[in-house]
Write a protein that holds these residues in place. Structure first.
Motif, PDB file in Angstrom:
ATOM      1  N   LEU A 190       8.396 -58.192   7.636  1.00  0.00           N
ATOM      2  CA  LEU A 190       8.704 -56.797   7.902  1.00  0.00           C
ATOM      3  C   LEU A 190      10.212 -56.607   7.978  1.00  0.00           C
ATOM      4  CD1 LEU A 190       7.815 -53.918   8.624  1.00  0.00           C
ATOM      5  CD2 LEU A 190       7.722 -54.637  11.027  1.00  0.00           C
ATOM      6  N   LEU A 191      10.725 -55.691   7.162  1.00  0.00           N
ATOM      7  CA  LEU A 191      12.151 -55.354   7.165  1.00  0.00           C
ATOM      8  C   LEU A 191      12.305 -53.935   7.702  1.00  0.00           C
ATOM      9  CD1 LEU A 191      13.050 -56.623   3.567  1.00  0.00           C
ATOM     10  CD2 LEU A 191      13.192 -57.888   5.720  1.00  0.00           C
ATOM     11  N   LEU A 192      13.030 -53.765   8.805  1.00  0.00           N
ATOM     12  CA  LEU A 192      13.241 -52.461   9.416  1.00  0.00           C
ATOM     13  C   LEU A 192      14.611 -51.933   9.023  1.00  0.00           C
ATOM     14  CD1 LEU A 192      12.426 -50.207  11.418  1.00  0.00           C
ATOM     15  CD2 LEU A 192      13.448 -51.609  13.238  1.00  0.00           C
ATOM     16  N   VAL A 193      14.636 -50.701   8.509  1.00  0.00           N
ATOM     17  CA  VAL A 193      15.894 -50.090   8.080  1.00  0.00           C
ATOM     18  C   VAL A 193      16.015 -48.706   8.704  1.00  0.00           C
ATOM     19  CG1 VAL A 193      17.275 -49.312   6.121  1.00  0.00           C
ATOM     20  CG2 VAL A 193      15.806 -51.308   5.875  1.00  0.00           C
ATOM     21  N   LEU A 194      17.117 -48.438   9.393  1.00  0.00           N
ATOM     22  CA  LEU A 194      17.438 -47.100   9.878  1.00  0.00           C
ATOM     23  C   LEU A 194      18.324 -46.454   8.823  1.00  0.00           C
ATOM     24  CD1 LEU A 194      18.213 -47.846  13.629  1.00  0.00           C
ATOM     25  CD2 LEU A 194      16.013 -47.462  12.510  1.00  0.00           C
ATOM     26  N   ALA A 195      17.860 -45.349   8.249  1.00  0.00           N
ATOM     27  CA  ALA A 195      18.488 -44.916   7.000  1.00  0.00           C
ATOM     28  C   ALA A 195      18.703 -43.414   6.914  1.00  0.00           C
ATOM     29  CB  ALA A 195      17.640 -45.398   5.816  1.00  0.00           C
ATOM     30  N   ALA A 196      19.313 -42.816   7.920  1.00  0.00           N
ATOM     31  CA  ALA A 196      19.601 -41.383   7.855  1.00  0.00           C
ATOM     32  C   ALA A 196      20.948 -41.113   7.182  1.00  0.00           C
ATOM     33  CB  ALA A 196      19.580 -40.768   9.248  1.00  0.00           C
ATOM     34  N   SER A 197      21.928 -41.996   7.387  1.00  0.00           N
ATOM     35  CA  SER A 197      23.264 -41.788   6.824  1.00  0.00           C
ATOM     36  C   SER A 197      23.330 -42.306   5.394  1.00  0.00           C
ATOM     37  CB  SER A 197      24.304 -42.515   7.674  1.00  0.00           C
ATOM     38  OG  SER A 197      24.149 -43.921   7.519  1.00  0.00           O
ATOM     39  N   GLN A 198      24.425 -41.981   4.702  1.00  0.00           N
ATOM     40  CA  GLN A 198      24.611 -42.490   3.346  1.00  0.00           C
ATOM     41  C   GLN A 198      24.671 -44.009   3.343  1.00  0.00           C
ATOM     42  OE1 GLN A 198      24.683 -40.721   0.325  1.00  0.00           O
ATOM     43  NE2 GLN A 198      24.419 -42.852  -0.332  1.00  0.00           N
ATOM     44  N   ARG A 199      25.318 -44.553   4.352  1.00  0.00           N
ATOM     45  CA  ARG A 199      25.401 -46.017   4.448  1.00  0.00           C
ATOM     46  C   ARG A 199      24.009 -46.623   4.625  1.00  0.00           C
ATOM     47  NH1 ARG A 199      29.319 -49.251   8.723  1.00  0.00           N
ATOM     48  NH2 ARG A 199      28.880 -51.370   7.972  1.00  0.00           N
ATOM     49  N   GLY A 200      23.193 -45.975   5.465  1.00  0.00           N
ATOM     50  CA  GLY A 200      21.833 -46.452   5.662  1.00  0.00           C
ATOM     51  C   GLY A 200      20.992 -46.335   4.409  1.00  0.00           C
ATOM     52  N   GLN A 201      21.191 -45.259   3.650  1.00  0.00           N
ATOM     53  CA  GLN A 201      20.451 -45.082   2.395  1.00  0.00           C
ATOM     54  C   GLN A 201      20.853 -46.124   1.360  1.00  0.00           C
ATOM     55  OE1 GLN A 201      21.300 -40.950   1.587  1.00  0.00           O
ATOM     56  NE2 GLN A 201      20.495 -40.399   3.601  1.00  0.00           N
ATOM     57  N   ASP A 202      22.129 -46.471   1.331  1.00  0.00           N
ATOM     58  CA  ASP A 202      22.578 -47.532   0.419  1.00  0.00           C
ATOM     59  C   ASP A 202      21.932 -48.868   0.804  1.00  0.00           C
ATOM     60  OD1 ASP A 202      24.156 -45.694  -0.867  1.00  0.00           O
ATOM     61  OD2 ASP A 202      26.003 -46.279   0.158  1.00  0.00           O
ATOM     62  N   ARG A 203      21.866 -49.121   2.101  1.00  0.00           N
ATOM     63  CA  ARG A 203      21.223 -50.341   2.583  1.00  0.00           C
ATOM     64  C   ARG A 203      19.733 -50.345   2.214  1.00  0.00           C
ATOM     65  NH1 ARG A 203      23.280 -50.082   7.190  1.00  0.00           N
ATOM     66  NH2 ARG A 203      21.637 -48.938   8.253  1.00  0.00           N
ATOM     67  N   PHE A 204      19.091 -49.202   2.364  1.00  0.00           N
ATOM     68  CA  PHE A 204      17.676 -49.064   2.003  1.00  0.00           C
ATOM     69  C   PHE A 204      17.460 -49.378   0.524  1.00  0.00           C
ATOM     70  CE2 PHE A 204      14.301 -45.933   0.629  1.00  0.00           C
ATOM     71  CZ  PHE A 204      13.220 -46.653   1.130  1.00  0.00           C
ATOM     72  N   THR A 205      18.334 -48.849  -0.325  1.00  0.00           N
ATOM     73  CA  THR A 205      18.216 -49.097  -1.764  1.00  0.00           C
ATOM     74  C   THR A 205      18.329 -50.585  -2.078  1.00  0.00           C
ATOM     75  OG1 THR A 205      19.168 -46.920  -2.256  1.00  0.00           O
ATOM     76  CG2 THR A 205      19.181 -48.540  -4.032  1.00  0.00           C
ATOM     77  N   ARG A 206      19.222 -51.271  -1.365  1.00  0.00           N
ATOM     78  CA  ARG A 206      19.403 -52.707  -1.618  1.00  0.00           C
ATOM     79  C   ARG A 206      18.171 -53.511  -1.203  1.00  0.00           C
ATOM     80  NH1 ARG A 206      24.549 -51.587   0.514  1.00  0.00           N
ATOM     81  NH2 ARG A 206      24.010 -52.555   2.501  1.00  0.00           N
ATOM     82  N   VAL A 207      17.600 -53.202  -0.046  1.00  0.00           N
ATOM     83  CA  VAL A 207      16.472 -54.014   0.428  1.00  0.00           C
ATOM     84  C   VAL A 207      15.213 -53.746  -0.376  1.00  0.00           C
ATOM     85  CG1 VAL A 207      17.405 -54.169   2.758  1.00  0.00           C
ATOM     86  CG2 VAL A 207      15.720 -52.400   2.233  1.00  0.00           C
TER      87      VAL A 207
END
Length: 331
Positions: A101-118
């Motif tokens: 399980l990978l948990l990502v907090l992704a409201a900001s642009q930085r979080g969305q970029d991280r989400f795209t990578r994972v």
């Protein structure tokens, strides 16, 4: 009528194991007990189950992870009892599989970029707490991975989601206040950019309309305790005659109760209060909170089960979980 072929779920039920165990047997995974393997093989033979070859091919290419993406950037989010219970439910099902399980907090642009990578390391995506036009929906859809939503995003209905009966639960809460003889019933809503908040507000409005009561006593909150306190302060200033309030979450209700106590308004004698969710702290507020229970941990479990079925090549239908009124001392 043509009889439908047995499903992976049917095999798991017959064998008395999880669908993840069935998948591991079908894919010749090594770490399956001999007893479980024999039970699955026996169920397959008895049911005449024919594995989906496309799903088997997909399974062979698995990356071994599921992403749970939450539209938030609050590092203290796991201390929020609602999200904590959802995550507990998700993890309980993940534990039955080989997935991580990978948990990502992704409201900001930085979080969305991280989400795209994972996403490149994932087999499927769980999305939670999305707001109107939330970019996470498109990012997940563009990945081509199986996606399950926790709740329905505002503005569109996803193909696969698990939700609670928010509208019906809010109507039930308001009807309860009406049954107590309350006639000046206010509400504290969640954010207007979230479908869950609008659904609960709609249920409140429906109950008042059927009773011929005014729905003008309203303040917006943000599903936090501080937001509930601020909204309750505004309501008392604008509508000092209110005799009840339906609050769209238990966290906000806790803040509202604090303000009522500080202002000397007795609960429930002068103001009856009903919340929504039935998180653990609802039992320990002063007074104990009457609330609408939604099965929060089950929401996480059912989301994850649905996603695993999608990963296995099945096509589950979306699910609405029931809600119920839990009566305590506040109303």
């Amino acid at each position: 009528m043509t009889e439908r072929p047995p499903t992976l779920d049917a095999v798991a039920q017959r064998a008395g194991v999880s669908t993840g165990t069935v998948s591991r047997v079908l894919n010749n995974a090594q770490h399956v007990s001999q007893k479980a393997r024999q039970a699955v093989e026996r169920a397959i033979e008895e049911l005449g189950y024919v594995p989906n070859t496309a799903a088997r091919s997909l399974a062979a290419r698995r990356r071994g992870a599921v992403v749970l993406a939450i539209s938030s950037e609050d590092p203290a989010l796991t201390a929020n009892l609602f999200f904590a219970e959802v995550i507990t439910g998700v993890n309980a099902v993940i534990e039955e599989t080989d997935l991580q399980l990978l948990l990502v907090l992704a409201a900001s642009q930085r979080g969305q970029d991280r989400f795209t990578r994972v996403l490149h390391a994932a087999d499927g995506v769980l999305l939670l707490a999305l707001r109107e036009h939330d970019p996470l929906s498109k990012l997940a859809a563009d990945s081509g991975l199986p996606v399950v939503h926790g709740g329905q995003p505002l503005g569109h209905t996803p193909r696969h989601y698990v939700d609670a009966d928010n509208r019906g639960g809010a109507r039930l809460a308001t009807e309860h206040l009406i049954s107590l003889g309350r006639r000046r019933i206010a509400t504290i809503t969640g954010g207007t950019d979230q479908q869950v908040a609008l659904a609960r507000h709609l249920g409140y409005r429906e109950a008042l309309a059927l009773a011929g009561l005014s729905e003008k006593r309203l303040a917006h909150g943000d599903f936090t305790e501080s937001g509930g306190a601020a909204a309750m302060t505004r309501l008392l200033a604008e509508h000092p005659d209110l005799d009840a309030v339906f609050v769209a979450s238990d966290a906000m209700a806790a803040g509202a109760l604090d303000v009522l106590r500080e202002r000397g308004r007795r609960v429930p004698e002068e103001v009856a209060v009903v919340g929504f969710n039935d998180i653990v702290t609802a039992q320990h507020t002063q007074p104990a909170l009457t609330t609408v229970r939604q099965p929060i941990e089950a929401l996480g479990r059912e989301m994850t089960r649905m996603l695993i079925r999608l990963i296995n090549g099945e096509q589950p239908t979306s699910l609405i979980l029931p809600t119920e009124l839990i009566r305590r001392d506040s109303a």
